[in-house]
Design a protein around this motif. Structure first.
Motif, mmCIF file in Angstrom:
data_model
loop_
_atom_site.group_PDB
_atom_site.id
_atom_site.type_symbol
_atom_site.label_atom_id
_atom_site.label_comp_id
_atom_site.label_asym_id
_atom_site.label_seq_id
_atom_site.Cartn_x
_atom_site.Cartn_y
_atom_site.Cartn_z
ATOM 1 N N THR A 20 0.813 -1.209 0.000
ATOM 2 C CA THR A 20 0.000 0.000 0.000
ATOM 3 C C THR A 20 0.850 1.263 0.000
ATOM 4 O O THR A 20 0.353 2.346 0.264
ATOM 5 N N ASN A 184 -11.482 -0.332 -9.026
ATOM 6 C CA ASN A 184 -11.467 -1.309 -7.935
ATOM 7 C C ASN A 184 -10.947 -2.684 -8.346
ATOM 8 O O ASN A 184 -10.896 -3.599 -7.521
ATOM 9 N N SER A 213 -6.148 7.804 -6.885
ATOM 10 C CA SER A 213 -6.454 6.732 -7.830
ATOM 11 C C SER A 213 -5.175 6.105 -8.374
ATOM 12 O O SER A 213 -5.111 4.890 -8.597
ATOM 13 N N LYS A 216 -3.923 3.716 -5.754
ATOM 14 C CA LYS A 216 -4.763 2.519 -5.679
ATOM 15 C C LYS A 216 -4.477 1.590 -6.850
ATOM 16 O O LYS A 216 -4.386 0.366 -6.678
#
Length: 387
Positions: A20, A184, A213, A216
């Motif tokens: 992450t 996602n 974004s 992610k």
């Protein structure tokens, strides 16, 4: 049975490990989706001085219908795509209009003939004024393919050519129609889907300068590429992605198309066919290349997986060795397609990794054209490009 319990525990722990770390640059580089300005300047010089293979690749591109100055865009408010684009309500039109916009943007950059830029803008404006949604079972993949290509064109036009009054509306289209469909990921599908979805998410994030974004997309990519290409250092079984639901050896083998022997470079879709494998590897290469343009070294993270993956598949596609009986039942289906240039340039030319079979396949396929989905003109843009 104890070894099976230990093996399963190791697999579960591996699947739960996620990355992450923040990845987005403090300042985004533009143009910076798949191709950057120094790369494009290199290509322009090679073409204009008639050097090969770039000149032949350019001539191939300019002769393609995607470069036509009389092209009429075919936007739809709703693009509906079922499995294998059946039904096909705007699926081909959307993908090919996006590829045409990118093709025309490249043609403009090399020639500075403003007719190409004007046509690219016409296509992008037509879609940004019209599209509102993607539907049916292939909506995520369709959105990913078109969403990977649109930002390449938009980056060149907005940040080099300029004078694009509706660029803000185009950004709204990417933000509201495309990004929500892909950001996602999709843990339940074959890996090429999620890799293409992360490619689209990353490119859109660069165009929008959306750091959250971007981060992610990179996080999802790191998990997926580690679960898509196997290395022996992963353990006895391939890794899995969080949320995949693959909890047993049998489930993992089934997901890997029934393949139960794992070697360096094998992918989750190798025994499905080389074409879908090529989609996944190309998307992964595009992600790493865009990240490089943004100052992040994903190539360093994925180099072993991608060099082994391309090497393994190139070896069998070239017929260097017969496919062994333990691999996909002793045969393979289809071919990788025009997917090797970006990775070969990054790994062999920039990083100095020997990739003999990948080099042979790459040179045999030149000039690499387009798959009419999301890959286009990569001999032109990436062959021996040091930038």
């Amino acid at each position: 049975m104890r070894w099976k319990s230990l093996l399963l525990a190791t697999t579960l722990l591996t699947s739960l490990s996620t990355t992450t770390a923040t990845a987005a640059p403090a300042t985004f580089a533009h143009p910076g989706v798949l191709v950057g300005k120094s790369q494009l300047d290199f290509v322009r010089d090679k073409v204009n001085t008639n050097q090969q293979p770039w000149r032949a690749a350019y001539d191939q591109m300019l002769a393609h219908p995607f470069a036509s100055l009389t092209r009429t865009p075919k936007p739809r408010a709703v693009v509906e795509c079922g499995s294998y684009s059946n039904p096909n309500y705007g699926c081909t039109d959307e993908r090919e209009d996006a590829l045409a916009a990118y093709t025309l943007s490249l043609a403009w950059y090399i020639t500075r003939d403003d007719r190409y830029a004007t046509k690219a803008i016409e296509i992008m404006d037509a879609w940004s004024a019209t599209i509102r949604d993607h539907t049916n079972s292939n909506a995520p993949l369709q959105t990913a393919w078109a969403g990977s290509t649109w930002p390449r064109a938009a980056e060149i036009i907005k940040h080099v050519r300029g004078n694009w009054p509706n660029s803000g509306r185009f950004a709204t289209m990417l933000r509201d129609v495309y990004l929500p469909e892909v950001i996602n990921g999709r843990t339940s599908s074959n890996g090429n889907w999620e890799l293409s979805m992360t490619e689209a998410s990353l490119g859109i994030s660069v165009f929008l300068e959306d750091r959250a974004s971007y981060d992610k997309a990179v996080s999802i990519f790191r998990n997926r590429i580690a679960a898509y290409v196997y290395l022996t250092t992963d353990g006895d079984l391939p890794r899995t992605v969080p949320g995949s639901g693959l909890d047993t050896r049998e489930e993992i083998i089934s997901y890997w198309q029934g393949q139960s022997t794992f070697v360096n470079g094998l992918t989750q879709e190798t025994c499905r066919d080389f074409t879908h494998t090529g989609y996944g590897l190309a998307a992964a290469s595009h992600v790493a290349e865009t990240a490089r343009l943004q100052g992040q070294d994903l190539w360093g993270e994925v180099r072993e997986r991608l060099r082994h993956a391309y090497g393994l598949h190139a070896k069998y596609q070239l017929g260097v060795e017969p496919v062994p009986s333990w691999l996909c039942g002793g045969t393979y289906k289809q071919a990788l397609g025009p997917t090797t240039e970006v990775a070969f340039n990054a790994l062999a030319n920039r990083l100095g990794i020997a990739m003999t079979n990948t080099q042979r396949l790459t040179e045999r396929q030149r000039p690499a054209g387009t798959d009419k989905l999301f890959i286009a003109w990569e001999t032109l843009t990436h062959a021996s490009n040091p930038n």
